[in-house]
Design a protein around this motif. Structure first.
Motif, PDB file in Angstrom:
ATOM      1  N   UNK A  54       0.817  -1.213   0.000  1.00 50.86           N
ATOM      2  CA  UNK A  54       0.000   0.000   0.000  1.00 50.86           C
ATOM      3  C   UNK A  54       0.850   1.262   0.000  1.00 50.86           C
ATOM      4  N   UNK A  55       2.165   1.092  -0.183  1.00 50.12           N
ATOM      5  CA  UNK A  55       3.042   2.252  -0.367  1.00 50.12           C
ATOM      6  C   UNK A  55       3.369   3.010   0.894  1.00 50.12           C
ATOM      7  N   UNK A  56       3.328   2.340   2.035  1.00 50.57           N
ATOM      8  CA  UNK A  56       3.584   3.034   3.301  1.00 50.57           C
ATOM      9  C   UNK A  56       5.062   2.893   3.663  1.00 50.57           C
ATOM     10  N   UNK A  57       5.676   4.026   3.922  1.00 51.39           N
ATOM     11  CA  UNK A  57       7.113   4.038   4.106  1.00 51.39           C
ATOM     12  C   UNK A  57       7.508   4.206   5.565  1.00 51.39           C
ATOM     13  N   UNK A  58       8.755   3.884   5.832  1.00 50.91           N
ATOM     14  CA  UNK A  58       9.370   4.205   7.118  1.00 50.91           C
ATOM     15  C   UNK A  58      10.294   5.385   6.870  1.00 50.91           C
ATOM     16  N   UNK A  93       1.943   5.246   9.058  1.00 54.48           N
ATOM     17  CA  UNK A  93       0.694   4.551   8.770  1.00 54.48           C
ATOM     18  C   UNK A  93      -0.018   5.153   7.577  1.00 54.48           C
ATOM     19  N   UNK A  94      -1.303   4.910   7.486  1.00 55.13           N
ATOM     20  CA  UNK A  94      -2.085   5.463   6.389  1.00 55.13           C
ATOM     21  C   UNK A  94      -3.505   4.938   6.451  1.00 55.13           C
ATOM     22  N   UNK A 108      -4.551   7.592   1.493  1.00 55.37           N
ATOM     23  CA  UNK A 108      -3.810   8.625   2.212  1.00 55.37           C
ATOM     24  C   UNK A 108      -2.710   8.015   3.060  1.00 55.37           C
ATOM     25  N   UNK A 109      -1.550   7.747   2.415  1.00 50.01           N
ATOM     26  CA  UNK A 109      -0.398   7.370   3.234  1.00 50.01           C
ATOM     27  C   UNK A 109      -0.006   8.574   4.081  1.00 50.01           C
ATOM     28  N   UNK A 110       0.257   8.376   5.348  1.00 49.30           N
ATOM     29  CA  UNK A 110       0.565   9.499   6.231  1.00 49.30           C
ATOM     30  C   UNK A 110       1.901  10.126   5.855  1.00 49.30           C
ATOM     31  N   UNK A 111       1.892  11.444   5.718  1.00 51.53           N
ATOM     32  CA  UNK A 111       3.147  12.147   5.439  1.00 51.53           C
ATOM     33  C   UNK A 111       3.951  12.341   6.715  1.00 51.53           C
ATOM     34  N   UNK A 112       3.262  12.369   7.830  1.00 52.57           N
ATOM     35  CA  UNK A 112       3.898  12.369   9.135  1.00 52.57           C
ATOM     36  C   UNK A 112       2.925  11.689  10.094  1.00 52.57           C
ATOM     37  N   UNK A 113       3.344  11.393  11.312  1.00 51.35           N
ATOM     38  CA  UNK A 113       2.488  10.604  12.210  1.00 51.35           C
ATOM     39  C   UNK A 113       1.128  11.224  12.503  1.00 51.35           C
TER      40      UNK A 113
ATOM     41  N   UNK B  30     -21.463  -5.602  -1.494  1.00 52.98           N
ATOM     42  CA  UNK B  30     -22.054  -4.317  -1.149  1.00 52.98           C
ATOM     43  C   UNK B  30     -21.368  -3.577  -0.025  1.00 52.98           C
ATOM     44  N   UNK B  31     -20.299  -4.127   0.487  1.00 49.18           N
ATOM     45  CA  UNK B  31     -19.619  -3.466   1.607  1.00 49.18           C
ATOM     46  C   UNK B  31     -18.251  -2.934   1.210  1.00 49.18           C
ATOM     47  N   UNK B  32     -17.989  -1.716   1.686  1.00 50.93           N
ATOM     48  CA  UNK B  32     -16.677  -1.099   1.490  1.00 50.93           C
ATOM     49  C   UNK B  32     -15.796  -1.441   2.689  1.00 50.93           C
ATOM     50  N   UNK B  33     -14.561  -1.037   2.582  1.00 52.35           N
ATOM     51  CA  UNK B  33     -13.616  -1.261   3.668  1.00 52.35           C
ATOM     52  C   UNK B  33     -12.848   0.011   3.971  1.00 52.35           C
ATOM     53  N   UNK B  34     -12.831   0.392   5.235  1.00 51.33           N
ATOM     54  CA  UNK B  34     -11.930   1.443   5.714  1.00 51.33           C
ATOM     55  C   UNK B  34     -10.748   0.719   6.342  1.00 51.33           C
ATOM     56  N   UNK B  35      -9.596   0.896   5.730  1.00 53.47           N
ATOM     57  CA  UNK B  35      -8.393   0.186   6.144  1.00 53.47           C
ATOM     58  C   UNK B  35      -7.462   1.162   6.839  1.00 53.47           C
ATOM     59  N   UNK B  36      -7.161   0.899   8.082  1.00 54.32           N
ATOM     60  CA  UNK B  36      -6.337   1.811   8.876  1.00 54.32           C
ATOM     61  C   UNK B  36      -5.033   1.112   9.220  1.00 54.32           C
ATOM     62  N   UNK B  37      -3.952   1.632   8.664  1.00 57.46           N
ATOM     63  CA  UNK B  37      -2.629   1.121   8.997  1.00 57.46           C
ATOM     64  C   UNK B  37      -2.102   1.938  10.171  1.00 57.46           C
ATOM     65  N   UNK B  38      -1.725   1.257  11.237  1.00 58.01           N
ATOM     66  CA  UNK B  38      -1.224   1.947  12.410  1.00 58.01           C
ATOM     67  C   UNK B  38       0.275   2.177  12.313  1.00 58.01           C
ATOM     68  N   UNK B  39       0.714   3.163  13.060  1.00 57.43           N
ATOM     69  CA  UNK B  39       2.150   3.330  13.272  1.00 57.43           C
ATOM     70  C   UNK B  39       2.543   2.347  14.378  1.00 57.43           C
TER      71      UNK B  39
END
Lengths: 137, 42
Positions: A54-58, A93-94, A108-113, B30-39
């Motif tokens: 998904x193009x998320x960088x460190x 993250x993003x 929306x890949x995060x540009x900063x935290x 019929x369902x979308x996904x909100x995908x949240x990648x955490x730090x």
């Protein structure tokens, strides 16, 4: 994240699932889930395969931007944040919205935290991509 | 490179109990996904 959790019923009405992904060990995931009370499915990506796809960088430079440093300083002053080390602080993250056909409609890949889409932007995009109960699939 | 408008990458991840699950499980019908990648989980 807190706003998404607080508006989970609204998001459900828009026929959307929510999934969170983390790259750290399951121990920290359990701690995080306890702290946030997030009701959403939680997936682990220790090899960061999804992060890369998904193009998320460190980035140390972006992870420790002046805005981020100021946020952590304020939070620590207010007693809200512990500045101890927990995981790789440089991985950003993003947020993404994928429509029912599997097409990315928000990326929306995060540009900063601190860079995350607003709740309004998320709800607006979800309402545009997901058919309501009265609309044909 | 943006993914906007493109097919979402398909990746198989795992739940906390180590059960593998394809990401595509969470969109469709019929369902979308909100995908949240955490730090990091701080």
């Amino acid at each position: 994240m807190a706003q998404v959790v607080a508006h989970s019923a609204e998001i459900e009405k828009l026929n959307a699932n929510v999934v969170t992904i983390a790259f750290e060990a399951s121990f920290w995931a359990g701690v995080w889930l306890q702290e946030t009370q997030s009701p959403f499915p939680f997936l682990l990506d220790p090899e960061r395969e999804a992060y890369h796809a998904y193009g998320l960088q460190a980035s140390a430079l972006r992870a420790w931007s002046p805005r981020t440093l100021w946020y952590y300083l304020k939070a620590a002053w207010q007693g809200r944040e512990r500045l101890g080390k927990r995981g790789d602080p440089h991985q950003l993250g993003g947020d993404f919205i994928i429509d029912p056909q599997g097409i990315v409609r928000l990326a929306q890949p995060s540009r900063d935290p601190l860079d995350r889409p607003s709740l309004d932007q998320i709800l607006t995009t979800l309402s545009q991509v997901t058919p309501g109960p009265e609309q044909p699939l | 490179m943006t993914l906007l408008g493109k097919p979402a990458p398909e990746v198989t991840l795992s739940l906390l109990d180590a059960e593998p699950v394809p990401l595509s499980t969470y969109w469709g019908n019929g369902r979308s996904l909100l995908l949240i990648f955490l730090r990091h989980l701080a």
